[in-house]
Design a protein around this motif. Structure first.
Motif, PDB file in Angstrom:
ATOM      1  N   LYS A   1      26.236  -6.218   8.779  1.00  0.00           N
ATOM      2  CA  LYS A   1      25.504  -7.511   8.387  1.00  0.00           C
ATOM      3  C   LYS A   1      26.405  -8.740   8.471  1.00  0.00           C
ATOM      4  CE  LYS A   1      22.225  -5.156   4.909  1.00  0.00           C
ATOM      5  NZ  LYS A   1      21.969  -5.409   3.591  1.00  0.00           N
ATOM      6  N   VAL A   2      26.141  -9.935   9.009  1.00  0.00           N
ATOM      7  CA  VAL A   2      27.006 -10.926   9.130  1.00  0.00           C
ATOM      8  C   VAL A   2      26.200 -12.027   8.306  1.00  0.00           C
ATOM      9  CG1 VAL A   2      28.248 -12.810  10.557  1.00  0.00           C
ATOM     10  CG2 VAL A   2      27.874 -10.305  11.182  1.00  0.00           C
ATOM     11  N   THR A   3      26.610 -12.365   7.074  1.00  0.00           N
ATOM     12  CA  THR A   3      25.703 -13.035   6.128  1.00  0.00           C
ATOM     13  C   THR A   3      26.776 -14.192   5.467  1.00  0.00           C
ATOM     14  OG1 THR A   3      26.022 -11.567   4.446  1.00  0.00           O
ATOM     15  CG2 THR A   3      24.157 -11.149   5.766  1.00  0.00           C
ATOM     16  N   ASN A   4      25.943 -15.432   5.374  1.00  0.00           N
ATOM     17  CA  ASN A   4      26.641 -16.369   4.424  1.00  0.00           C
ATOM     18  C   ASN A   4      27.815 -16.967   5.019  1.00  0.00           C
ATOM     19  OD1 ASN A   4      24.140 -16.269   2.843  1.00  0.00           O
ATOM     20  ND2 ASN A   4      24.983 -14.402   2.116  1.00  0.00           N
ATOM     21  N   ASN A   5      28.146 -16.937   5.833  1.00  0.00           N
ATOM     22  CA  ASN A   5      29.620 -17.235   6.528  1.00  0.00           C
ATOM     23  C   ASN A   5      29.736 -18.873   6.903  1.00  0.00           C
ATOM     24  OD1 ASN A   5      31.210 -14.685   6.602  1.00  0.00           O
ATOM     25  ND2 ASN A   5      29.179 -14.084   7.704  1.00  0.00           N
ATOM     26  N   ILE A   6      30.907 -19.417   6.829  1.00  0.00           N
ATOM     27  CA  ILE A   6      30.689 -20.965   7.450  1.00  0.00           C
ATOM     28  C   ILE A   6      31.618 -20.894   8.389  1.00  0.00           C
ATOM     29  CG2 ILE A   6      31.412 -23.130   6.833  1.00  0.00           C
ATOM     30  CD1 ILE A   6      30.619 -22.691   4.007  1.00  0.00           C
ATOM     31  N   GLY A   7      31.232 -21.141   9.412  1.00  0.00           N
ATOM     32  CA  GLY A   7      32.095 -21.298  10.857  1.00  0.00           C
ATOM     33  C   GLY A   7      31.920 -22.815  11.436  1.00  0.00           C
ATOM     34  N   GLU A   8      33.297 -23.634  11.636  1.00  0.00           N
ATOM     35  CA  GLU A   8      33.340 -24.832  12.249  1.00  0.00           C
ATOM     36  C   GLU A   8      34.463 -24.994  13.050  1.00  0.00           C
ATOM     37  OE1 GLU A   8      33.668 -27.468   8.674  1.00  0.00           O
ATOM     38  OE2 GLU A   8      31.599 -27.446   8.480  1.00  0.00           O
ATOM     39  N   TYR A   9      34.403 -25.868  14.045  1.00  0.00           N
ATOM     40  CA  TYR A   9      35.337 -26.261  15.129  1.00  0.00           C
ATOM     41  C   TYR A   9      35.878 -25.141  15.760  1.00  0.00           C
ATOM     42  CZ  TYR A   9      35.045 -30.338  12.108  1.00  0.00           C
ATOM     43  OH  TYR A   9      34.780 -31.536  11.597  1.00  0.00           O
ATOM     44  N   ASN A  10      34.912 -24.082  15.918  1.00  0.00           N
ATOM     45  CA  ASN A  10      35.525 -22.745  16.717  1.00  0.00           C
ATOM     46  C   ASN A  10      34.774 -22.997  18.220  1.00  0.00           C
ATOM     47  OD1 ASN A  10      36.660 -21.262  14.642  1.00  0.00           O
ATOM     48  ND2 ASN A  10      34.484 -21.282  13.833  1.00  0.00           N
ATOM     49  N   ILE A  11      35.380 -22.179  19.274  1.00  0.00           N
ATOM     50  CA  ILE A  11      34.589 -22.246  20.340  1.00  0.00           C
ATOM     51  C   ILE A  11      33.138 -21.947  20.411  1.00  0.00           C
ATOM     52  CG2 ILE A  11      34.773 -21.474  22.723  1.00  0.00           C
ATOM     53  CD1 ILE A  11      37.470 -21.644  22.782  1.00  0.00           C
ATOM     54  N   THR A  12      33.320 -20.538  19.651  1.00  0.00           N
ATOM     55  CA  THR A  12      31.811 -19.939  19.333  1.00  0.00           C
ATOM     56  C   THR A  12      31.898 -19.614  17.917  1.00  0.00           C
ATOM     57  OG1 THR A  12      31.396 -19.414  21.626  1.00  0.00           O
ATOM     58  CG2 THR A  12      30.232 -18.038  19.857  1.00  0.00           C
ATOM     59  N   GLY A  13      30.702 -19.849  17.072  1.00  0.00           N
ATOM     60  CA  GLY A  13      30.728 -19.419  15.806  1.00  0.00           C
ATOM     61  C   GLY A  13      30.686 -18.041  15.782  1.00  0.00           C
ATOM     62  N   ALA A  14      29.416 -17.440  16.003  1.00  0.00           N
ATOM     63  CA  ALA A  14      29.466 -15.930  16.034  1.00  0.00           C
ATOM     64  C   ALA A  14      29.029 -15.345  17.665  1.00  0.00           C
ATOM     65  CB  ALA A  14      28.337 -15.554  14.996  1.00  0.00           C
ATOM     66  N   MET A  15      30.047 -14.509  17.743  1.00  0.00           N
ATOM     67  CA  MET A  15      29.642 -13.824  19.301  1.00  0.00           C
ATOM     68  C   MET A  15      29.178 -12.492  18.961  1.00  0.00           C
ATOM     69  SD  MET A  15      30.224 -11.700  22.044  1.00  0.00           S
ATOM     70  CE  MET A  15      30.366 -11.674  23.535  1.00  0.00           C
ATOM     71  N   VAL A  16      27.968 -11.839  19.039  1.00  0.00           N
ATOM     72  CA  VAL A  16      27.349 -10.700  18.789  1.00  0.00           C
ATOM     73  C   VAL A  16      26.901 -10.105  20.091  1.00  0.00           C
ATOM     74  CG1 VAL A  16      25.603  -9.471  17.351  1.00  0.00           C
ATOM     75  CG2 VAL A  16      26.426 -11.813  16.315  1.00  0.00           C
ATOM     76  N   MET A  17      27.504  -8.919  20.441  1.00  0.00           N
ATOM     77  CA  MET A  17      27.598  -8.266  21.714  1.00  0.00           C
ATOM     78  C   MET A  17      27.083  -6.683  21.405  1.00  0.00           C
ATOM     79  SD  MET A  17      30.251  -8.267  24.796  1.00  0.00           S
ATOM     80  CE  MET A  17      29.900  -6.873  26.108  1.00  0.00           C
ATOM     81  N   GLY A  18      26.370  -6.163  22.200  1.00  0.00           N
ATOM     82  CA  GLY A  18      26.194  -4.887  22.399  1.00  0.00           C
ATOM     83  C   GLY A  18      25.628  -4.232  20.844  1.00  0.00           C
ATOM     84  N   VAL A  19      24.928  -4.520  20.392  1.00  0.00           N
ATOM     85  CA  VAL A  19      24.658  -4.002  18.829  1.00  0.00           C
ATOM     86  C   VAL A  19      23.126  -3.897  18.831  1.00  0.00           C
ATOM     87  CG1 VAL A  19      26.528  -5.513  17.846  1.00  0.00           C
ATOM     88  CG2 VAL A  19      24.319  -6.252  17.675  1.00  0.00           C
ATOM     89  N   THR A  20      22.966  -2.860  17.776  1.00  0.00           N
ATOM     90  CA  THR A  20      21.417  -2.754  17.314  1.00  0.00           C
ATOM     91  C   THR A  20      21.439  -2.481  15.812  1.00  0.00           C
ATOM     92  OG1 THR A  20      21.452  -1.137  19.391  1.00  0.00           O
ATOM     93  CG2 THR A  20      19.750  -0.645  17.400  1.00  0.00           C
ATOM     94  N   ASP A  21      20.370  -2.955  15.307  1.00  0.00           N
ATOM     95  CA  ASP A  21      20.052  -3.135  13.751  1.00  0.00           C
ATOM     96  C   ASP A  21      21.128  -3.890  13.080  1.00  0.00           C
ATOM     97  OD1 ASP A  21      18.628  -2.304  11.525  1.00  0.00           O
ATOM     98  OD2 ASP A  21      19.620  -0.529  11.241  1.00  0.00           O
ATOM     99  N   VAL A  22      21.353  -5.077  13.537  1.00  0.00           N
ATOM    100  CA  VAL A  22      22.150  -5.990  12.778  1.00  0.00           C
ATOM    101  C   VAL A  22      21.668  -7.086  12.176  1.00  0.00           C
ATOM    102  CG1 VAL A  22      23.974  -7.651  13.106  1.00  0.00           C
ATOM    103  CG2 VAL A  22      24.112  -5.064  14.299  1.00  0.00           C
ATOM    104  N   VAL A  23      22.141  -7.511  11.067  1.00  0.00           N
ATOM    105  CA  VAL A  23      21.416  -8.579  10.400  1.00  0.00           C
ATOM    106  C   VAL A  23      22.552  -9.969  10.535  1.00  0.00           C
ATOM    107  CG1 VAL A  23      20.695  -9.602   8.098  1.00  0.00           C
ATOM    108  CG2 VAL A  23      19.865  -7.349   8.896  1.00  0.00           C
ATOM    109  N   VAL A  24      21.929 -11.082  11.146  1.00  0.00           N
ATOM    110  CA  VAL A  24      22.679 -12.243  11.060  1.00  0.00           C
ATOM    111  C   VAL A  24      22.014 -13.333  10.294  1.00  0.00           C
ATOM    112  CG1 VAL A  24      23.804 -13.950  12.281  1.00  0.00           C
ATOM    113  CG2 VAL A  24      23.615 -11.582  13.326  1.00  0.00           C
ATOM    114  N   SER A  25      22.306 -13.600   9.006  1.00  0.00           N
ATOM    115  CA  SER A  25      21.551 -14.305   8.119  1.00  0.00           C
ATOM    116  C   SER A  25      22.405 -15.236   7.052  1.00  0.00           C
ATOM    117  CB  SER A  25      20.574 -13.444   7.388  1.00  0.00           C
ATOM    118  OG  SER A  25      19.961 -14.186   6.200  1.00  0.00           O
TER     119      SER A  25
END
Length: 456
Positions: A228-252
């Motif tokens: 689970k990737v939840t309730n995070n704050i990302g600013e001024y990055n190149i990419t906020g969240a890079m999600v690769m090659g996964v199954t059954d993941v929650v991004v919320s």
């Protein structure tokens, strides 16, 4: 707005207050580091204190400077009480703190790691280790877990650090997990490193309420099924969240804003993602809000895609369910190529002129994502110069080839669904803009009055 409200802290955004607090904390830390370096010769070696402690003992460090590296090979609790600083200046050391015993707890300790490259401030090779309240400045990596299950990493502050008199070295990741399952990574503040939180082959991981800024990838996930990737704050990055090659993941519940410094910047990048959910996220002011490539059988709903250059981009993404998302003030709302059989309905597109004859809030006209422009600039990038020109718009409207294969919202909403995102998320960052606007207007009025007086 009255001037007393403009300059009152409540007139500023939460992000601005957090940024100011972070800058103050960083300044205080460097003052403490400078003081500690002047007394390096008088630093207390920490290893003998660890060696003399009995298994299960709690060590409460007195305020002062301690020298590393230190190796912990028995279950201990070490508390720096926020006033103890561990310096690791020895060359070729893999870590300032190396933890090899299960159940170790390291708390409230300031750590300065001078070595760059693969060197880490804390390296964990044991299970059920707790790292809490650490303030880490590292020239290399922050926290590294290797085959270490059940770890808890919470409330840590991790920054990149250049040792005095040294050239900048190779930045590592803030938190780096490999083959370490069931970890909880919560409420950490990470900036100016390579990747904020890097997870590889680490299943059932929770990444929650972290603040990530000025990084390559805020969160970088590879092969972390069931996480689970939840309730995070990302600013001024190149990419906020890079999600690769996964199954059954929650991004919320995440907020990824202002990822636009690079031509490849995205708020959220999904590559080869299966059977996962992306819900209630805010992606704002990025070059691309959500980019989905070679991903299938996922659910994307109740996300707010706001003020991006491209709202969402599909490439070879098939069989996904996409509904109740809001697209507001994006330059290009959506692009899609090679993407079929996606169930798309009930989204709000603010640039779409729908028609609701029945009054049920749903347009009777469908919204189709025209791939003409994307296909054209893919073949010849120079055509980007004609973006939104009258001729390009005319040609796009005339292009009807393969319309049956276009990604189409069969029932677009006439109004934005209030459940797409909370009011606080949608208004995030507006306080600072409002302050600047009022100040500029105030200065303009004063200037006009002043010039008018001079002419009289």
């Amino acid at each position: 707005m009255p001037l007393n409200q403009i300059f009152h802290p409540s007139g500023l955004s939460k992000a601005s207050v957090v940024l100011l607090a972070g800058l103050l904390a960083t300044c205080l830390f460097y003052c403490n580091v400078a003081k500690a370096e002047r007394s390096t010769e008088a630093a207390i070696p920490l290893q003998p204190i660890v060696d003399s402690a009995r298994t299960g003992e709690r060590i409460s460090l007195e305020p002062g400077t301690y020298s590393g590296p230190v190796r912990i090979d028995k279950k201990l609790t070490i508390d720096g009480n926020g006033a103890a600083t561990l310096l690791n200046t020895g060359p070729d050391e893999p870590a300032a703190v190396l933890i090899l015993a299960d159940g170790v707890q390291l708390e409230n300790l300031n750590i300065q790691q001078n070595n760059d490259g693969e060197a880490a401030a804390v390296r964990v090779e044991a299970d059920r280790v707790t790292l809490q309240g650490l303030v880490i400045h590292s020239a290399g990596y922050g926290i590294v877990l290797r085959e270490a299950d059940g770890g808890v990493l919470s409330g840590n502050k991790i920054r990149w650090f250049i040792p005095p008199g040294e050239a900048p070295g190779l930045r590592g990741n803030g938190i780096d997990l490999y083959n370490s399952h069931g970890a909880e990574i919560r409420d950490n503040d990470i900036s100016y490193l390579r990747d904020g939180i890097y997870l590889e082959n680490s299943r059932n991981t929770v990444v929650d309420q972290n603040k990530l800024s000025y990084l390559r990838y805020g969160v970088h996930c590879m092969y972390i099924n069931g996480s689970k990737v939840t309730n995070n704050i990302g600013e001024y990055n190149i990419t906020g969240a890079m999600v690769m090659g996964v199954t059954d993941v929650v991004v919320s519940g995440n907020s990824f804003r202002k990822q636009s410094r690079n031509v490849h910047s995205q708020g959220i990048l999904l590559y080869d993602v299966r059977n996962s959910t992306l819900t209630n996220n805010l992606v704002e002011g990025n070059r691309v809000g959500i980019y989905m490539q070679q991903s299938s059988d996922n659910v994307l709903q109740h996300n707010l895609v706001l003020r991006n250059y491209t709202g969402i981009q599909f490439e070879n993404a098939e069989g996904n369910r996409f509904q109740r998302n809001g697209f507001v003030a994006n330059v290009i709302e959506a692009q899609a190529t090679g993407s079929r059989d996606n169930e798309m309905n009930g989204n709000y597109w603010d640039a779409f002129e729908g028609l609701d004859l029945t009054g049920d809030g749903i347009s009777d006209l469908k919204y189709a994502i025209n791939p003409f422009y994307q296909q054209l600039v893919t073949r010849n990038a120079a055509y980007q110069l004609f973006f939104q020109s009258p001729g390009m718009t005319f040609l796009s409207d005339m292009y009807t080839s393969g319309t049956a294969q276009w990604s189409t919202d069969s029932a677009p909403l006439m109004q934005l669904d209030a459940g797409a995102v909370t009011t606080d998320q949608a208004s995030g960052g507006q306080g600072t803009v409002m302050v600047a606007g009022w100040l500029l207007m105030f200065l303009s009025v004063i200037t006009i009055i002043y010039l008018g007086v001079l002419r009289l």
